[in-house]
Each structure stands twice: as structure tokens, then as C-alpha cells.
Scaffold this motif. Sequence first.
Motif, mmCIF file in Angstrom:
data_model
loop_
_atom_site.group_PDB
_atom_site.id
_atom_site.type_symbol
_atom_site.label_atom_id
_atom_site.label_comp_id
_atom_site.label_asym_id
_atom_site.label_seq_id
_atom_site.Cartn_x
_atom_site.Cartn_y
_atom_site.Cartn_z
ATOM 1 N N TRP A 71 15.253 -3.027 -9.755
ATOM 2 C CA TRP A 71 14.184 -3.635 -10.553
ATOM 3 C C TRP A 71 14.561 -3.668 -12.029
ATOM 4 O O TRP A 71 14.291 -4.644 -12.731
ATOM 5 N N ARG A 72 15.217 -2.616 -12.507
ATOM 6 C CA ARG A 72 15.590 -2.566 -13.916
ATOM 7 C C ARG A 72 16.581 -3.673 -14.266
ATOM 8 O O ARG A 72 16.547 -4.215 -15.371
ATOM 9 N N LYS A 73 17.462 -4.033 -13.327
ATOM 10 C CA LYS A 73 18.501 -5.022 -13.611
ATOM 11 C C LYS A 73 18.040 -6.462 -13.359
ATOM 12 O O LYS A 73 18.579 -7.384 -13.961
ATOM 13 N N THR A 74 17.079 -6.642 -12.456
ATOM 14 C CA THR A 74 16.685 -8.003 -12.082
ATOM 15 C C THR A 74 15.238 -8.345 -12.420
ATOM 16 O O THR A 74 14.892 -9.521 -12.547
ATOM 17 N N GLY A 75 14.372 -7.340 -12.515
ATOM 18 C CA GLY A 75 12.957 -7.604 -12.692
ATOM 19 C C GLY A 75 12.254 -7.955 -11.389
ATOM 20 O O GLY A 75 11.040 -8.200 -11.378
ATOM 21 N N ASN A 76 12.993 -7.983 -10.270
ATOM 22 C CA ASN A 76 12.416 -8.298 -8.969
ATOM 23 C C ASN A 76 12.052 -7.007 -8.232
ATOM 24 O O ASN A 76 12.631 -5.944 -8.473
ATOM 25 N N GLN A 77 11.091 -7.122 -7.311
ATOM 26 C CA GLN A 77 10.645 -5.959 -6.557
ATOM 27 C C GLN A 77 11.654 -5.627 -5.456
ATOM 28 O O GLN A 77 12.536 -6.413 -5.140
ATOM 29 N N ARG A 78 11.484 -4.448 -4.829
ATOM 30 C CA ARG A 78 12.466 -3.978 -3.854
ATOM 31 C C ARG A 78 11.788 -3.147 -2.772
ATOM 32 O O ARG A 78 10.812 -2.430 -3.031
ATOM 33 N N ILE A 79 12.315 -3.242 -1.552
ATOM 34 C CA ILE A 79 11.838 -2.459 -0.409
ATOM 35 C C ILE A 79 12.978 -1.573 0.083
ATOM 36 O O ILE A 79 14.140 -1.979 0.084
ATOM 37 N N GLY A 80 12.643 -0.380 0.522
ATOM 38 C CA GLY A 80 13.620 0.516 1.131
ATOM 39 C C GLY A 80 12.974 1.332 2.231
ATOM 40 O O GLY A 80 11.753 1.534 2.250
ATOM 41 N N PHE A 81 13.791 1.797 3.171
ATOM 42 C CA PHE A 81 13.319 2.688 4.224
ATOM 43 C C PHE A 81 13.749 4.116 3.897
ATOM 44 O O PHE A 81 14.894 4.351 3.482
ATOM 45 N N LEU A 82 12.840 5.046 4.088
ATOM 46 C CA LEU A 82 13.081 6.449 3.767
ATOM 47 C C LEU A 82 13.623 7.178 4.992
ATOM 48 O O LEU A 82 12.996 7.138 6.066
ATOM 49 N N TYR A 83 14.759 7.812 4.830
ATOM 50 C CA TYR A 83 15.348 8.603 5.921
ATOM 51 C C TYR A 83 15.326 10.074 5.521
ATOM 52 O O TYR A 83 15.744 10.445 4.423
ATOM 53 N N GLY A 84 14.815 10.891 6.401
ATOM 54 C CA GLY A 84 14.713 12.323 6.123
ATOM 55 C C GLY A 84 14.309 13.063 7.376
ATOM 56 O O GLY A 84 14.694 12.710 8.492
ATOM 57 N N LYS A 85 13.486 14.080 7.217
ATOM 58 C CA LYS A 85 13.059 14.896 8.356
ATOM 59 C C LYS A 85 11.679 15.479 8.071
ATOM 60 O O LYS A 85 11.246 15.562 6.913
ATOM 61 N N TYR A 86 10.998 15.882 9.130
ATOM 62 C CA TYR A 86 9.688 16.505 9.017
ATOM 63 C C TYR A 86 9.839 18.012 9.095
ATOM 64 O O TYR A 86 10.530 18.536 9.963
ATOM 65 N N GLU A 87 9.171 18.682 8.171
ATOM 66 C CA GLU A 87 9.259 20.139 8.089
ATOM 67 C C GLU A 87 7.875 20.732 7.918
ATOM 68 O O GLU A 87 6.908 20.028 7.609
ATOM 69 N N HIS A 88 7.794 22.040 8.090
ATOM 70 C CA HIS A 88 6.525 22.743 7.885
ATOM 71 C C HIS A 88 6.202 22.774 6.389
ATOM 72 O O HIS A 88 7.037 23.159 5.572
ATOM 73 N N HIS A 89 4.983 22.354 6.038
ATOM 74 C CA HIS A 89 4.525 22.379 4.654
ATOM 75 C C HIS A 89 3.630 23.602 4.472
ATOM 76 O O HIS A 89 2.494 23.639 4.949
ATOM 77 N N LYS A 90 4.118 24.611 3.790
ATOM 78 C CA LYS A 90 3.441 25.900 3.721
ATOM 79 C C LYS A 90 2.222 25.900 2.800
ATOM 80 O O LYS A 90 1.408 26.827 2.870
ATOM 81 N N ASP A 91 2.080 24.885 1.951
ATOM 82 C CA ASP A 91 0.945 24.862 1.026
ATOM 83 C C ASP A 91 -0.343 24.387 1.681
ATOM 84 O O ASP A 91 -1.414 24.472 1.082
#
Length: 619
Positions: free
Chosen positions: A252-272
Motif C-alpha cells: 500500500w505504501r508503494k502503490t496506494g492500492n489495497q491488499r489482501i493476504g491470508f494468515l498462516y499460524g496456529k491455535y494456542e491456549h490463551h491464558k488471559d
Amino acid sequence: MSEGIIVRIQTFEGNKRVSAPVGTTLYKFFQKVSETVGIDVGEFQLYVNRDRTNQLKPSSKSTLKSAKIRHGDMLYLFSAKSVADSGNSSSSSAAVIGGSGEPTPSTSGAPVAPQVIEDEVDQFLAKQDGKIYRKRDEQLCHHGPNAKCVHCVPLEPYDERVLMDNDPPIKHLSFHAHLRKLTGGVDKGKFAFLENISCKLKEGCTEHAPWPGGICTKCQPSAFTLDRQTYRHVDNIMFENPFMFDRFLDYWRKTGNQRIGFLYGKYEHHKDVPLGIKATVSSIYEPPQSSTANSLELHEDPHAEVVDYIANKLGLRKVGWIFTDLVADDLTKGTVKHVRNMDAHFLSAEECIMAGELQNRHSNPCKLAAEGTFGSKFTTCIVTGDSTNQIHTEAYQVSNQCMALVRDNCLIPTRDAPELGYVRESTSEQYVPDVFYSEVDEYGNKSKSLARPLPVEFLLVDVPCAFSKDPIYSFNDRPDMKHFPVENRAELGELQDINAVATYMKQFQEDKFLEAMSDFHLLVFLATMDMLPLRDHMDSLLEAIRSGDVELARAWSKSEQWATIEHFLEAQAPSPTLGGASGFSAPGPVSAGPNWTCNHCTYINSGDRALCEICENPK
């Protein structure tokens, strides 16, 4: 005449009712059940208890009265095949079936399917106590150290005092706290049942002509009122480090156009959060797309299956999607406009539909649901401006009710109001049930309105989103190094080719091969490149990256496939020593000579090129 009774039968499609005189033989009763559920008598079994004890047999010598079946009793219908397959397994792996004959999940709290494999984090949380233990209050507790009272007894994870006393207060129950609430109490969840909403007509009704020729209460989906969902499947989203996020924003900073991405990660225990779940994001993959300053369009990704395969081998999965909605405000200050707020919208109807579609594709396995899935852990992240005109991230999920409306093609956006959706009206091709939503006016009066149109805020569940306090680097995202180009950014001149691999590998010494390969975008390129796709030969490398095994990575670097890649790298134009695992060096500058024709694709290349500009094969 014998007294007539009604017996309830629990099946895959919900509870059925069978009417019969109390003196009816079990043989005739089984035939009535077969007609009701649409399954042959020999393909199901009936039990008095949910744990598959006290089985009924289709005998002509026994009656409902002699079997002590009374008016209003519940019988449990199981697949004969699933019972035979499970053998002497425990009741928690029983399978309740319905008219389709397909097994579905059942536990002590609801029907459970043995084939449902829940996520690791769900299996972990299901084994946890979940209670919030409190210390003895010196002022209010008047008992000994080994006793408990109302002021110090442990609280359940769904107790409102736990949510409100937290700093900041917890807005939504975690999904597992919600399950504990359903399966708790005196009955221990005996009547707890998770059921996905259906907005479609039930098929196969023989009472009348097909829609629009007729409809009845047996096949007609029920009208329902949209409620604000009190629980969420994911309680927090954490990006491992801010530099991965900055690389995504660079487009976006270089083109001014919007962008889509897919998030890759994992699910973990959230202690809060009591029994909470956290989505930890390790990498952002950018699929093929076209965009402008105010629009985004996703294209079909030919490499989607390969990306998911690599992520799975690395212990990761697709946990959400992210897109930008940024409008520059003051370029000298680096501020952006605050366009998503209470006066406008947080998520547009079109974005809600997209989120619902993606959540339906990534449904959540659940043993307490009849269909084996319930809801989704897939999340939606938006990069936009906040009230101080700074870039920040918001995250949401759409409710399970929204997922049902999207799955059954009942929800559409409005033309000129992004904050409003619209539930379709019934047509000759599709029957759509009435959908309502409730709101309270300024005088405290509660009114119910038809969801035409529908404020999409009734469909949203907000999720906290932040960066890790101490940056984590599962991949090479550090700002002090030259990164391998991100995929699908050819319009920026950022090309993924063998030349980019050579440039990237220059900065690593011989003993840093594992670190060099720890780049998600590089791994995807190596697995999908045209001249030598390595997908079928990368399992040991991916295992080395996942486990941090330097020796396994070094052994892979001596494979025939990587030796071929080294051959291509050595053929590149000027580059200094390239410290790979084999310690090879790239040649010096290639002197310009006459043009040459590629033997593979016949393209005429300039004399200073060592590789073909088109097919990248050596000279």
C-alpha cells in the motif's frame, strides 16, 4: 382400545416423534420408526439410554408396555454399521444417525461421531478444569484454611463476575466456557445439543409437490431472530512480530492500492481468558489479486493447495485473512483517515458475506454438534485508521447465524449503504425463511423488525488483535536482512525467480543453511517454480525447519534436487561468494558477447545473460 402414546426418537436430523398404542409390539414399532426416519429396520438400532445400554429388539412377543416405554420417553437411534465398527468402545465414541444414515458426534452431553477429530487446542482445553480459583478472603471468610465458602469457592469459567472483574472486562465468553455452561448443571448436559441453523427446505418431502408447488411444516425451515452472539471461537489474534506486518503494508505504501493476504499460524491456549483460544500468526501469504485504491478482487490461486501443504508440514494452518482499507490523510505526518467508526461501519455487508464464506470453508470440528462441525475459528483482520489517524488493526468474526445465511445464499449487500445487509425474499427458485432482529429504542422499548434491510452489527463478534510483546521469528522477518520477494508483486518489480534466490542466498554462510531456508515465501517458490518444482522432495527440509534440526537440513542440502538448484544459482550473472550449505561460489562478471539463442525455448538473449530470460535455463 390401547392408550396411544408419543415416543421421541433422537436422530441426526433432530428429534422425531412416533405415535403408537401402548400395546404395539416392538416389531411394528420398529416399522413405524423406519417410516419416520427413512431407514430400513435392519440398518439402525434403538437404545433406551444414550450410552447404548438397554437395547430394544424388533420382537413380536414384546410390546411397548412390557418394555416399560412410556409417553414422552426418549429413545436413541444408532447406525447398526457404526455400532459394529466401534465394538466395545466407550459411549463417548457412539454415533447417532439420522435419515441420511451418516454417523454424527455424541458424548454424554449430545450425540457424538467417532470420526470427528477436534483441533489439538480443543482437545487440550476439553481436559482442563477451567475453574477460577480464589484465595481465602481474610475479612469475609470465617472458616479454616481447608474449607470453602461463597467468598472463596472456585468460580466457573462462564461466571459473569470473572468476565466483569477482568481488566479490561472480557466482552465475550470463550467457546469452551460456553460449552461448559451448556454441559454443566444438574443434568450434566444431558439435553445439550449444538445444531447448525438451516435456511433451506428439507428435500424429499412426499406430502406435497416440490416448491413452489407446495410447502409444509415438515420441510419448511423455521423463522428465527438474530441475536448478538455471546461467545466467540477465537479470543485473541497475535502477530508474532511487527516486521511481517510492515512487509504486508509496503504494498500500500508503494502503490496506494489495497491488499489482501491470508494468515498462516496456529491455535494456542490463551491464558488471559478462561478456556480461551489464541490465533498466533507466523506468516502472511498474498494470493493472486487485482486492486485499486478503493477495491479488491481475488483471483483463483493455482498454488493454493501447495501453500496449504507446506504450511501443514510446518505445523501451521490458515487461521484468517487480512485486508487493508487505508486512505492517506497527511503524507508529511504519515497519518491516515479514520473511515471505520460508529457513525459509518466497522465491517461492510459485502465484507461480512466474504468472511462468512471463508468461515464456512474452514468450519470448526466439534464433537457436540450433530453434523460434526460448529462455527469456525477463521478470523478477519482489517488494517485501517483509528481515532488518532494512525494505522491500526481491527479483527472480527461473523456469528454462526451469519454463516448460515451466507451458506444458504440468503444474505446480500445493499447498493448504497455498506452498513446494511438484506435478507433475500422468497422466489420460485428459492424459499427463504423470515429473519428478524430485535432492537431497543431510546425509551427502552424492545421491538422486532424484519431483516430487510439488516444492520450488520448484529452479525459481528469483535476479537482483540495485537503484536507479541517479545517478537517471535518463526521465519526470516528481521528488518536487518534482505528478504526474499513476496509472491504476486510483479507490478512492483519484485519478481520471484532464480535470480532472486541467488541474491537472497548471498547473505548466508555455509553453516546458516537452515536459517536461509526459513522463509515461507521462498519455500512456496521452491515448491512451485516452473523449471524444477520441489514439492515432492521437500518433506525432510520442512521437517528440519519445523523442528530446528540443523543436521537434517544439512543432509537435505546435499540432495540431488538442491544440487540442481545450485547449478542454476552458479550460472547467474555477477554475484559474490554465495554461502550455501555446500559452500559454493558464484562466478564473476560474465563479459558481454554476441546474442545467443536458447536451446529450450529458442528465445534470443543478450550476450551478457547466463540464463535464458524466458525459461531461465542456462546458456
